[in-house]
Write an enzyme that holds these catalytic residues in place. Structure first.
Site, mmCIF file in Angstrom:
data_model
loop_
_atom_site.group_PDB
_atom_site.id
_atom_site.type_symbol
_atom_site.label_atom_id
_atom_site.label_comp_id
_atom_site.label_asym_id
_atom_site.label_seq_id
_atom_site.Cartn_x
_atom_site.Cartn_y
_atom_site.Cartn_z
ATOM 1 N N VAL A 1 0.834 -1.201 0.000
ATOM 2 C CA VAL A 1 0.000 0.000 0.000
ATOM 3 C C VAL A 1 0.870 1.253 0.000
ATOM 4 C CG1 VAL A 1 -1.772 1.281 1.254
ATOM 5 C CG2 VAL A 1 -1.907 -1.201 1.126
ATOM 6 N N CYS A 2 1.910 1.255 0.828
ATOM 7 C CA CYS A 2 2.817 2.406 0.891
ATOM 8 C C CYS A 2 3.448 2.698 -0.465
ATOM 9 C CB CYS A 2 3.941 2.133 1.892
ATOM 10 S SG CYS A 2 3.402 1.808 3.562
ATOM 11 N N THR A 3 3.825 1.652 -1.164
ATOM 12 C CA THR A 3 4.466 1.813 -2.464
ATOM 13 C C THR A 3 3.545 2.565 -3.421
ATOM 14 O OG1 THR A 3 5.745 -0.209 -2.118
ATOM 15 C CG2 THR A 3 5.525 0.557 -4.392
#
Length: 210
Positions: free
Chosen positions: A44-46
């Site tokens: 998700v962060c990516t």
């Protein structure tokens, strides 16, 4: 005690992918968005970091500096940056704090022990040019953020700082706004000669001139 709206955003110095950052000095006269990530190499962060990089023209248009944070060490950020560019099509174009000692995470209350004591939640702080906190958001680690919404709120904040208005539900830039209750009808006639629609004495809707 958690940080509150209107409070001066705490200053700090921390390493980043663009060198050491003294937060208040780095912000200068710009607005800022400080947002945290649970840890590196998470899916998700990516996607989020790639989206924030893609939106650079929008941040610049609003005089906003963006600053990410992860509790992983600096050397891990470089490798992650390669993944972000290859999978999202946009390279990091803003600094990412390496908060391995959790100094900033703890200062801003980004670690919620009952969620996970080892990583940060997805915190967002919008900070104005006077270094005041104007918006706080907290997402769980599993839910990606909507950065279009963050831009929308910044548009609202910057508009309502200039004009004595509020923005209604689901407002988008360019749409009608609400005249503040503190503005009398007499003052409103001077401010808004184009007129307004009065749904109730406390609910006056006006279209602002460009």
């Amino acid at each position: 005690m958690s940080l509150q709206l209107g409070q001066i955003a705490p200053d700090f110095e921390q390493d980043s992918t663009e060198g050491p950052i003294r937060f208040h000095e780095w912000l200068g006269s710009s607005w800022g968005v400080l947002f945290s990530h649970p840890k590196n190499f998470t899916p998700v962060c990516t996607t989020e970091l790639g989206e924030v990089a893609r939106l650079k023209p929008e941040w610049d248009k609003r005089n906003v500096k963006v600053l990410g944070l992860s509790v992983d060490p600096l050397e891990a950020h470089s490798a992650w940056g390669v993944d972000i560019e290859e999978t999202q099509g946009h390279a990091l174009n803003f600094p990412l704090l390496a908060d391995a000692d959790k100094k900033v995470s703890e200062l801003y209350g980004m670690i919620h022990p009952q969620a996970d004591p080892t990583v940060t939640v997805r915190s967002v702080f919008v900070i104005d040019a006077n270094k005041k906190i104007r918006l706080t958001l907290t997402y769980p680690p599993s839910a990606g953020r909507n950065f279009s919404e963050i831009l929308r709120v910044i548009d609202s904040l910057q508009l309502t700082d200039r004009e004595k208005v509020s923005t209604p539900v689901n407002w988008e830039k360019g749409q009608p706004v609400i005249i503040a209750p503190s503005v009398s009808n007499e003052d409103a006639k001077e401010r808004y000669p184009q007129g307004w629609k009065e749904l109730r004495p406390y609910l006056r809707v006006v279209e602002l001139k460009d």
